[in-house]
Design an enzyme around this catalytic site. Structure first.
Site, PDB file in Angstrom:
ATOM      1  N   GLY A 165       0.779  -1.230   0.000  1.00 51.07           N
ATOM      2  CA  GLY A 165       0.000   0.000   0.000  1.00 51.07           C
ATOM      3  C   GLY A 165       0.807   1.275   0.000  1.00 51.07           C
ATOM      4  O   GLY A 165       0.253   2.368  -0.098  1.00 51.07           O
ATOM      5  N   TYR A 202      -8.989   2.914 -11.302  1.00 43.25           N
ATOM      6  CA  TYR A 202      -9.396   2.551  -9.950  1.00 43.25           C
ATOM      7  C   TYR A 202     -10.758   1.871 -10.010  1.00 43.25           C
ATOM      8  O   TYR A 202     -11.750   2.482 -10.426  1.00 43.25           O
ATOM      9  CB  TYR A 202      -9.459   3.792  -9.061  1.00 43.25           C
ATOM     10  CG  TYR A 202      -9.888   3.503  -7.637  1.00 43.25           C
ATOM     11  CD1 TYR A 202      -9.036   2.859  -6.759  1.00 43.25           C
ATOM     12  CD2 TYR A 202     -11.154   3.895  -7.187  1.00 43.25           C
ATOM     13  CE1 TYR A 202      -9.422   2.597  -5.453  1.00 43.25           C
ATOM     14  CE2 TYR A 202     -11.545   3.645  -5.878  1.00 43.25           C
ATOM     15  CZ  TYR A 202     -10.673   2.996  -5.018  1.00 43.25           C
ATOM     16  OH  TYR A 202     -11.061   2.735  -3.729  1.00 43.25           O
ATOM     17  N   GLU A 275      -1.718 -12.150  -8.431  1.00 42.28           N
ATOM     18  CA  GLU A 275      -2.797 -11.423  -7.783  1.00 42.28           C
ATOM     19  C   GLU A 275      -3.608 -10.648  -8.824  1.00 42.28           C
ATOM     20  O   GLU A 275      -3.048 -10.006  -9.719  1.00 42.28           O
ATOM     21  CB  GLU A 275      -2.241 -10.486  -6.716  1.00 42.28           C
ATOM     22  CG  GLU A 275      -1.419 -11.237  -5.664  1.00 42.28           C
ATOM     23  CD  GLU A 275      -1.215 -10.457  -4.391  1.00 42.28           C
ATOM     24  OE1 GLU A 275      -1.611  -9.268  -4.339  1.00 42.28           O
ATOM     25  OE2 GLU A 275      -0.661 -11.034  -3.444  1.00 42.28           O
ATOM     26  N   ARG A 291       7.221 -15.898  -4.217  1.00 42.94           N
ATOM     27  CA  ARG A 291       7.553 -16.494  -2.925  1.00 42.94           C
ATOM     28  C   ARG A 291       6.341 -17.222  -2.381  1.00 42.94           C
ATOM     29  O   ARG A 291       5.262 -17.194  -2.976  1.00 42.94           O
ATOM     30  CB  ARG A 291       7.960 -15.400  -1.935  1.00 42.94           C
ATOM     31  CG  ARG A 291       6.893 -14.323  -1.765  1.00 42.94           C
ATOM     32  CD  ARG A 291       7.167 -13.373  -0.623  1.00 42.94           C
ATOM     33  NE  ARG A 291       6.311 -12.202  -0.643  1.00 42.94           N
ATOM     34  CZ  ARG A 291       5.067 -12.149  -0.209  1.00 42.94           C
ATOM     35  NH1 ARG A 291       4.493 -13.243   0.259  1.00 42.94           N
ATOM     36  NH2 ARG A 291       4.371 -11.012  -0.251  1.00 42.94           N
ATOM     37  N   ARG A 337      -5.809 -14.011  10.320  1.00 38.41           N
ATOM     38  CA  ARG A 337      -4.486 -13.599  10.775  1.00 38.41           C
ATOM     39  C   ARG A 337      -4.625 -12.913  12.136  1.00 38.41           C
ATOM     40  O   ARG A 337      -5.284 -11.870  12.240  1.00 38.41           O
ATOM     41  CB  ARG A 337      -3.848 -12.619   9.794  1.00 38.41           C
ATOM     42  CG  ARG A 337      -3.577 -13.179   8.422  1.00 38.41           C
ATOM     43  CD  ARG A 337      -2.671 -12.224   7.662  1.00 38.41           C
ATOM     44  NE  ARG A 337      -2.556 -12.567   6.252  1.00 38.41           N
ATOM     45  CZ  ARG A 337      -1.712 -11.993   5.417  1.00 38.41           C
ATOM     46  NH1 ARG A 337      -0.918 -11.019   5.857  1.00 38.41           N
ATOM     47  NH2 ARG A 337      -1.651 -12.348   4.147  1.00 38.41           N
TER      48      ARG A 337
END
Length: 451
Positions: A165, A202, A275, A291, A337
């Site tokens: 971000g 966006y 992604e 990764r 998480r």
């Protein structure tokens, strides 16, 4: 197969890699800072080496110390986990220059995908759909205005070398573009040492969907389905699901076929995650992580595959030994998480854990390096546990997660457990009706209500 692997990381991911190695009969070397001398991954590893003081820059990012530790312990390979040096192309090169195997992609592919502009150009050439935007870095504000006029407002200015971000600003209309341009470049320079930025359209209500892949050194590439990572706060993921409540098998198979075919063409190897933003039935590529992902356990739960074990096998030169048709998806998995933060203000909460109790039962998994009496250091990421559940259906998985959250105890520090309780109980979440903007609004409502 390797006889000894050095784990160049800490916390739950270091413990996760150690467990995979242990099951494969591979000895492990833990590296640690002085702050982590009593950490669980250090306690359980076959050998451990202190590589520096608490500062990550002087320890977990200290390439010379890590390579020295590998040399003196006789390690044959290094697993970087995620974060720290996991996507550092120079580190991967240095590992291999020292005669060690890097358990991850090639340095060239890390470098290719680490630059967001190069990554987008590569995916465009491979036929993977992209978010409309600039063809490359924007050199001037006037060039930014031209692109914004072409793709229409609102637009997103993003750091080319960015992540998390940082260096990312939205301009809702032309009057906001100059400020967004200026701030994004300044943040990119401060965070990454590179002020190059690019522009994307966006999207106002997208979901964040990512696709897990593995590729060996023999041209075989398979995907393990999608994860929905839309529940984010300030671009940091809090809850992940596999699969996505918004996708069906046909959509998954279509994007999976495009991705695996493309990565096969460029000779990609080891683990990777692509992604996407998904809106109105359309996928748009945003970046690739070269990764292992934090949220890899939900994929493991629905596919029954040990992704870390596969990483190690691939790095040792072995073939995957299976094709796409052999990958089966079963049930639904959710990961929460748990971080050492205040659940309302998100202020960090390091300190001593007086009592720790992990939930259990059918379909419950906890990846954590916590234990009663452990002191969470203030120097690193606040993630302290990943609570993962698996069940035949999404509704059953939510019910199981609510039960597991009730059982979990982390006493002595503040954590985000209460926030996860509220998310799981929310009707919109239970209906799967959310986008990447949902959690920010949910947290704001909770804060206003004094939760």
């Amino acid at each position: 197969m390797f006889k000894k692997i050095l784990i160049a990381n800490r916390g739950e991911i270091a413990l996760r890699v150690h467990r995979a190695c242990q099951e494969m009969g591979i000895r492990t070397v833990a590296v640690h800072s002085t702050a982590d001398a009593s950490a669980m991954h250090v306690r359980l590893a076959d050998e451990s080496v202190c590589i520096g003081p608490p500062s990550a820059r002087e320890s977990y990012l200290n390439v010379a110390a890590i390579l020295s530790a590998a040399t003196i312990t006789g390690a044959e390979a290094i697993h970087p986990g995620y974060g720290f040096l996991s996507e550092n192309a120079r580190f991967a090169e240095m590992v291999e220059a020292h005669g060690l195997a890097f358990i991850g992609p090639t340095a060239d592919h890390i470098r290719m995908m680490g630059d967001k502009i190069t990554a987008k150009d590569t995916m465009r050439q491979l036929g993977v759909p992209l978010v409309p935007g600039s063809d490359g870095a924007l050199e001037t504000l006037e060039e930014a205005r031209e692109v914004a006029e072409k793709i229409k407002y609102p637009v997103l200015i993003k750091a080319a070398a960015g992540g998390g971000g940082r260096g990312m600003k939205v301009a809702q209309h032309e009057g906001e573009l100059e400020e967004a341009w200026r701030v994004a470049r300044a943040e990119a320079k401060a965070a990454f040492g590179d002020d190059a930025v690019y522009m994307e359209k966006y999207l106002d209500r997208p979901r964040h969907i990512e696709l897990q892949i593995l590729a060996d050194n023999h041209g075989n590439v398979v995907h393990f389905g999608e994860r929905d990572c839309s529940l984010q706060r300030r671009h940091q993921k809090l809850v992940e699901e596999a699969g996505s409540p918004a996708l069906d098998a046909a959509a998954r198979d279509a994007i999976g076929a495009q991705v695996t075919a493309g990565l096969s063409k460029i000779g990609y190897r080891n683990a990777g995650t692509l992604e996407f933003l998904w809106q109105d039935g359309q996928f748009s590529f945003i970046e690739m992580n070269t990764r292992l992902q934090v949220e890899h356990p939900v994929t493991e739960m629905v596919c029954g595959v040990d992704l870390v074990r596969e990483q190690i096998r691939i790095a040792a030169g072995e073939k995957l030994g299976y094709g796409q048709s052999d990958v089966r998806f079963s049930g639904h998995a959710i990961e929460c998480r748990v971080t050492a933060e205040n659940p309302v203000t998100f202020a960090p909460s390091p300190g001593k854990v007086n009592t720790y109790h992990a939930p259990g039962g059918l379909g419950v998994r906890v990846d954590s390096a916590l234990y009663s009496g452990y002191s969470v250091p203030p120097h690193y990421d606040s993630l302290v546990a990943k609570l993962v559940v698996h069940a035949p259906t999404r509704a059953e998985a939510i019910a199981r997660m609510r039960r597991a959250l009730e059982e979990m105890v982390v006493d002595g520090i503040s954590t985000t457990l209460p926030l996860h309780h509220r998310i799981m109980a929310d009707p919109e979440f239970q209906a799967g009706d959310y986008t990447i903007h949902w959690l920010e609004r949910f947290v704001a409502r909770q804060s206003e209500a004094g939760a």
